[in-house]
Design a protein around this motif. Sequence first.
Motif, PDB file in Angstrom:
ATOM      1  N   GLY A  14       0.894  -1.292  -0.125  1.00 18.43           N
ATOM      2  CA  GLY A  14       0.095   0.015  -0.082  1.00 18.43           C
ATOM      3  C   GLY A  14       0.729   1.245  -0.021  1.00 18.43           C
ATOM      4  N   GLU A  33       9.754   3.470   7.283  1.00 17.17           N
ATOM      5  CA  GLU A  33       9.432   2.276   7.563  1.00 17.17           C
ATOM      6  C   GLU A  33      10.159   1.877   8.693  1.00 17.17           C
ATOM      7  OE1 GLU A  33       7.516  -0.457   6.235  1.00 17.17           O
ATOM      8  OE2 GLU A  33       8.495  -1.711   7.969  1.00 17.17           O
ATOM      9  N   LYS A  40       4.090  -7.310   4.992  1.00 15.49           N
ATOM     10  CA  LYS A  40       3.682  -8.700   5.194  1.00 15.49           C
ATOM     11  C   LYS A  40       4.203  -9.692   3.859  1.00 15.49           C
ATOM     12  CE  LYS A  40      -0.408  -8.286   6.828  1.00 15.49           C
ATOM     13  NZ  LYS A  40      -0.480  -7.021   7.392  1.00 15.49           N
ATOM     14  N   ASN A  49      -1.423 -14.174  -7.046  1.00 12.44           N
ATOM     15  CA  ASN A  49      -2.614 -13.519  -7.219  1.00 12.44           C
ATOM     16  C   ASN A  49      -2.417 -11.973  -7.330  1.00 12.44           C
ATOM     17  OD1 ASN A  49      -2.212 -13.012  -4.662  1.00 12.44           O
ATOM     18  ND2 ASN A  49      -4.179 -13.641  -3.907  1.00 12.44           N
ATOM     19  N   VAL A  81       7.658   5.179  13.345  1.00 11.30           N
ATOM     20  CA  VAL A  81       6.662   6.366  13.706  1.00 11.30           C
ATOM     21  C   VAL A  81       5.911   6.135  15.175  1.00 11.30           C
ATOM     22  CG1 VAL A  81       4.514   7.834  13.106  1.00 11.30           C
ATOM     23  CG2 VAL A  81       6.502   6.936  11.355  1.00 11.30           C
ATOM     24  N   ASP A 275      -4.336  -2.814   4.800  1.00  9.80           N
ATOM     25  CA  ASP A 275      -4.723  -3.866   5.934  1.00  9.80           C
ATOM     26  C   ASP A 275      -5.139  -3.057   6.972  1.00  9.80           C
ATOM     27  OD1 ASP A 275      -4.303  -6.014   3.927  1.00  9.80           O
ATOM     28  OD2 ASP A 275      -2.884  -7.140   5.368  1.00  9.80           O
ATOM     29  N   GLN A 283      -5.587  -7.742   0.835  1.00  4.87           N
ATOM     30  CA  GLN A 283      -4.692  -8.446   0.043  1.00  4.87           C
ATOM     31  C   GLN A 283      -3.718  -7.220  -0.424  1.00  4.87           C
ATOM     32  OE1 GLN A 283      -5.361 -12.134  -2.062  1.00  4.87           O
ATOM     33  NE2 GLN A 283      -5.144 -11.886   0.386  1.00  4.87           N
ATOM     34  N   ILE A 284      -2.451  -8.009  -1.232  1.00  2.00           N
ATOM     35  CA  ILE A 284      -1.719  -6.918  -1.681  1.00  2.00           C
ATOM     36  C   ILE A 284      -2.369  -6.034  -2.814  1.00  2.00           C
ATOM     37  CG2 ILE A 284       0.564  -6.905  -3.213  1.00  2.00           C
ATOM     38  CD1 ILE A 284       1.084  -9.766  -1.933  1.00  2.00           C
TER      39      ILE A 284
END
Length: 310
Positions: A14, A33, A40, A49, A81, A275, A283-284
């Motif tokens: 995302g 990050e 994940k 997929n 963060v 997520d 999902q991705i």
Amino acid sequence: MNNYDVIIVGAGPGGMTAALYTQRANLKTLMLEKAAPGGKMMTTYEVENYTGLGKVTGFEISEKMFNHTQELGVEYKYGDVTKIIDLGDYKEIHTASGEIYKTKAVIIGTGTIPRGTDAPGETRLTGRGVSWCAICDGAFFKDLDIVVVGGGNSAIEEATYLSKIVKHITVVNILETLQADARAVEEAKATNKMDFLLGYEIVSFNGDQQLKSVTIRHAKTKETQEIMAEGAFVFIGQIPETEFIKDLGITDKWGYIEVNAKMATKVPGIYGIGDVLDKELRQIITAASDGSIAAVEASKYINELNKKLS
Ligand SMILES: Cc1cc2nc3c(=O)[nH]c(=O)nc-3n(C[C@H](O)[C@H](O)[C@H](O)COP(=O)(O)OP(=O)(O)OC[C@H]3O[C@@H](n4cnc5c(N)ncnc54)[C@H](O)[C@@H]3O)c2cc1C
């Protein structure tokens, strides 16, 4: 120096997709990050997929996405963060190591962490037989017997991956059916290495220094049994990573961020993606989709803000 148009918190699919879009919209973008880019996906064995990519490992898709952001020149920094302060036209982003960044918009894509069973022994034996990550820890259980807890796609697909390493897997699911899709279940059964105990809850993870067995109980009959196992992998859902924004009032009672169809929270200039949202399909591809929408909306918001400030 620490002023940005957009800061993206979390470099999962995302966050990385949002970064591509804000960077291409010529916005001064920073991606923060606290672990490794990929989120994940980095702990997923195989993904098949994501449109156009066929079958790739979680590491490969993470690397492809991150390299894409770097080819476009997205600024990337390590940063855990710990707080976001809304100052109206500007937001302050605070990190665990004391940095403070100033930004006009924030896109939060911090995802989730695995949910535990809360059964006795689980925390104590984590890293001593109990694990949440097949790709990280699977190799420790070569030719051994293990338990996989859960019956959704994550559990069944990770069990299939583990079946290539371990001797035997007992899949324990609290529901009386598997929630995973038919294809995943078919592949799992085709390994001929799994037994499925359905309708059972976990009573305890047992062992002194290392996991030795898992005690389970049938939810209806209350009959208990002990499964001898050197490893237990728990895949029973996730908890949103939103503790650091609880003061912003943008989360629901479970901690998921609430957004509208444009990924905007009720605080102007703050967006949620992936997520970490209250949504149906985590999902991705859906995280990436959210990231693109949030980036375009943030871009419109910043244009309006710039007009107001000039
Ligand atoms: C075992 C397993 C297998 C899966 N298999 C598939 C599959 O085959 N196909 C598929 O489409 N989906 C799969 N998924 C789901 C998919 O991985 C997620 O839907 C997707 O990764 C969500 O992306 P995201 O960007 O929202 O968050 P995440 O991928 O969770 O990334 C969030 C990032 O934010 C970072 N972060 C968190 N808090 C902070 C903070 N305070 N400061 C800075 N950074 C922070 C985290 O370190 C992490 O890198 C699987 C999930 C699991 C658990």
